[in-house]
Design an enzyme around this catalytic site. Sequence first.
Site, mmCIF file in Angstrom:
data_model
loop_
_atom_site.group_PDB
_atom_site.id
_atom_site.type_symbol
_atom_site.label_atom_id
_atom_site.label_comp_id
_atom_site.label_asym_id
_atom_site.label_seq_id
_atom_site.Cartn_x
_atom_site.Cartn_y
_atom_site.Cartn_z
ATOM 1 N N GLY A 85 -4.468 -4.373 0.079
ATOM 2 C CA GLY A 85 -3.729 -3.386 0.075
ATOM 3 C C GLY A 85 -3.120 -3.069 -1.275
ATOM 4 N N ASP A 131 11.185 -14.198 2.406
ATOM 5 C CA ASP A 131 12.754 -13.793 2.457
ATOM 6 C C ASP A 131 13.398 -14.928 2.970
ATOM 7 O OD1 ASP A 131 12.316 -10.854 1.960
ATOM 8 O OD2 ASP A 131 11.209 -10.906 3.801
ATOM 9 N N ARG A 168 3.519 -2.350 -4.605
ATOM 10 C CA ARG A 168 4.425 -1.174 -5.164
ATOM 11 C C ARG A 168 4.771 -1.397 -6.637
ATOM 12 N NH1 ARG A 168 10.776 -2.460 -3.914
ATOM 13 N NH2 ARG A 168 10.303 -4.948 -3.572
ATOM 14 N N VAL A 226 0.207 -9.361 5.399
ATOM 15 C CA VAL A 226 1.157 -9.726 4.187
ATOM 16 C C VAL A 226 1.512 -8.366 3.528
ATOM 17 C CG1 VAL A 226 1.418 -10.825 1.821
ATOM 18 C CG2 VAL A 226 0.643 -12.118 3.941
ATOM 19 N N ASN A 262 2.130 -4.683 2.167
ATOM 20 C CA ASN A 262 3.510 -3.905 2.497
ATOM 21 C C ASN A 262 2.986 -2.389 2.749
ATOM 22 O OD1 ASN A 262 5.956 -5.527 2.069
ATOM 23 N ND2 ASN A 262 5.357 -5.788 -0.006
ATOM 24 N N HIS A 310 11.027 -6.654 6.537
ATOM 25 C CA HIS A 310 10.775 -7.092 5.300
ATOM 26 C C HIS A 310 11.035 -5.740 4.053
ATOM 27 C CE1 HIS A 310 9.206 -9.168 1.828
ATOM 28 N NE2 HIS A 310 8.212 -8.299 1.485
ATOM 29 N N GLY A 331 -7.381 -10.063 -5.133
ATOM 30 C CA GLY A 331 -6.168 -9.767 -5.842
ATOM 31 C C GLY A 331 -5.248 -10.801 -6.200
ATOM 32 N N GLY A 355 -8.158 -8.890 0.528
ATOM 33 C CA GLY A 355 -7.502 -8.390 -0.756
ATOM 34 C C GLY A 355 -7.806 -9.927 -1.366
ATOM 35 N N SER A 372 5.501 -10.278 -6.695
ATOM 36 C CA SER A 372 5.591 -11.638 -6.322
ATOM 37 C C SER A 372 4.033 -12.332 -6.083
ATOM 38 C CB SER A 372 6.626 -12.373 -5.143
ATOM 39 O OG SER A 372 7.546 -11.439 -5.324
HETATM 40 N N1 NAI Z 1 5.292 -9.614 2.901
HETATM 41 C C1 NAI Z 1 5.566 -10.196 1.760
HETATM 42 O O1 NAI Z 1 6.518 -10.845 1.530
HETATM 43 C C2 NAI Z 1 4.883 -9.661 0.470
HETATM 44 C C3 NAI Z 1 3.638 -8.600 0.217
HETATM 45 N N2 NAI Z 1 3.310 -8.188 -0.834
HETATM 46 C C4 NAI Z 1 2.234 -7.050 -0.714
HETATM 47 O O2 NAI Z 1 0.836 -7.697 -0.654
HETATM 48 C C5 NAI Z 1 -0.075 -6.858 -1.067
HETATM 49 C C6 NAI Z 1 -1.157 -7.504 -2.006
HETATM 50 O O3 NAI Z 1 -0.277 -7.498 -3.341
HETATM 51 P P1 NAI Z 1 -1.068 -8.097 -4.646
HETATM 52 O O4 NAI Z 1 -2.050 -9.464 -4.009
HETATM 53 O O5 NAI Z 1 -0.098 -8.599 -5.535
HETATM 54 O O6 NAI Z 1 -1.895 -6.927 -4.877
HETATM 55 P P2 NAI Z 1 -3.314 -6.863 -5.770
HETATM 56 O O7 NAI Z 1 -3.243 -5.554 -6.091
HETATM 57 O O8 NAI Z 1 -3.402 -7.860 -6.745
HETATM 58 O O9 NAI Z 1 -4.400 -7.215 -4.699
HETATM 59 C C7 NAI Z 1 -4.666 -6.540 -3.420
HETATM 60 C C8 NAI Z 1 -6.090 -6.824 -3.235
HETATM 61 O O10 NAI Z 1 -6.585 -6.047 -2.015
HETATM 62 C C9 NAI Z 1 -7.437 -5.131 -2.165
HETATM 63 N N3 NAI Z 1 -7.848 -4.018 -1.335
HETATM 64 C C10 NAI Z 1 -7.353 -2.854 -1.263
HETATM 65 N N4 NAI Z 1 -7.768 -2.376 -0.670
HETATM 66 C C11 NAI Z 1 -8.478 -3.166 0.522
HETATM 67 C C12 NAI Z 1 -9.047 -3.006 1.799
HETATM 68 N N5 NAI Z 1 -9.159 -1.801 2.522
HETATM 69 N N6 NAI Z 1 -9.776 -4.281 2.305
HETATM 70 C C13 NAI Z 1 -9.585 -5.185 1.686
HETATM 71 N N7 NAI Z 1 -9.050 -5.389 0.605
HETATM 72 C C14 NAI Z 1 -8.487 -4.243 -0.146
HETATM 73 C C15 NAI Z 1 -7.477 -4.916 -3.679
HETATM 74 O O11 NAI Z 1 -8.752 -4.588 -4.081
HETATM 75 C C16 NAI Z 1 -7.094 -6.089 -4.377
HETATM 76 O O12 NAI Z 1 -8.015 -6.971 -4.718
HETATM 77 C C17 NAI Z 1 0.708 -5.530 -1.794
HETATM 78 O O13 NAI Z 1 0.824 -4.589 -0.495
HETATM 79 C C18 NAI Z 1 2.040 -6.193 -1.841
HETATM 80 O O14 NAI Z 1 3.061 -5.279 -1.994
HETATM 81 C C19 NAI Z 1 3.545 -8.866 -1.834
HETATM 82 C C20 NAI Z 1 4.320 -9.837 -2.048
HETATM 83 C C21 NAI Z 1 5.011 -10.345 -0.928
HETATM 84 O O1 OAA Z 2 8.468 -6.530 -3.431
HETATM 85 C C1 OAA Z 2 7.261 -6.334 -3.397
HETATM 86 O O2 OAA Z 2 6.866 -5.264 -3.622
HETATM 87 C C2 OAA Z 2 6.504 -7.480 -3.028
HETATM 88 C C3 OAA Z 2 7.134 -8.079 -1.920
HETATM 89 O O3 OAA Z 2 7.075 -7.583 -0.919
HETATM 90 C C4 OAA Z 2 8.091 -9.196 -2.093
HETATM 91 O O4 OAA Z 2 8.091 -9.876 -3.256
HETATM 92 O O5 OAA Z 2 9.217 -9.410 -1.538
#
Ligand code: NAI
Ligand code: OAA
Length: 274
Positions: free
Chosen positions: A90, A160, A93, A130, A132, A188, A15, A12, A243
Amino acid sequence: MAKDPVRVLVTGAAGQIGYALVPMIARGVMLGADQPVILHMLDIPPAAEALNGVKMELVDAAFPLLKGVVATTDAVEACTGVNVAVMVGGFPRKEGMERKDVMSKNVSIYKSQASALEKHAAPNCKVLVVANPANTNALILKEFAPSIPEKNITCLTRLDHNRALGQISERLSVQVSDVKNVIIWGNHSSSQYPDVNHATVTTPAGEKPVRELVADDAWLNGEFISTVQQRGAAIIKARKLSSALSAASSACDHIRDWVLGTPEGTFVLYGCLL
Ligand SMILES: NC(=O)C1=CN([C@@H]2O[C@H](COP(=O)(O)OP(=O)(O)OC[C@H]3O[C@@H](n4cnc5c(N)ncnc54)[C@H](O)[C@@H]3O)[C@@H](O)[C@H]2O)C=CC1
Ligand SMILES: O=C([O-])CC(=O)C(=O)O
């Protein structure tokens, strides 16, 4: 003697988290200022051009530690030989959704990428999920990559943890680097339990328990917990995007402390499956 480069996969990578994360890795924030890296960046075909743009910027930034960049839409090429895998790919949300609401979209990604990692990553590859719902995706990855040791598959709870440190630091007007040893129990998700019962603050008079310094159990047992639980949603409400810089920075903290360790007496959090 210069160290051999470590290969770090970011899925990703085109993204918003990816865009914040790859320069941190290339600057040594994740693995140390003396550790050369080769970045492997994976995204899907519709994002190939944007991914190539990120690669161009990495070249333009002339990071001294960056010894190579693989930018690809092929999971096998992306996973080959990687020592660290940060699985960000991925869908995020949107406002009003819970993290589990993106499960049906994201879980299938982790099935297919698990087998690419299992077959092609370096032995002992460390995996951080990472995307979700992070705990569930990590569990899926474990199920479909049975030869990767369970202890090597983790997910991001460090954001968190860092949010809890930040809230305590603001409440007490102390440096965040002086606050330590919070615990996040649970997933998470909004049901997590941020726990300060072992947390301390370094003061000129020595280490003091957070509970004693805050001296407000109602706040610690109420608003503090809900603020940390709901911080992701609050960021989405404010930015209309989830975030990214804090997620990227926390992913670096997670891997750095896993690989390089923490100072004696300090513990940090890994979402793990054990
Ligand atoms: N665990 C945590 O603390 C956090 C988790 N997240 C999660 O991280 C993920 C990414 O968030 P963002 O970067 O903001 O999203 P984004 O939409 O900006 O970027 C995600 C990227 O993943 C790519 N992607 C989609 N399917 C894919 C696949 N099969 N293989 C490779 N790449 C693929 C998309 O084309 C996009 O470039 C989300 O699920 C978000 O909810 C976000 C913030 C904190
Ligand atoms: O809230 C979300 O969807 C993204 C995330 O996991 C976070 O910022 O903790």
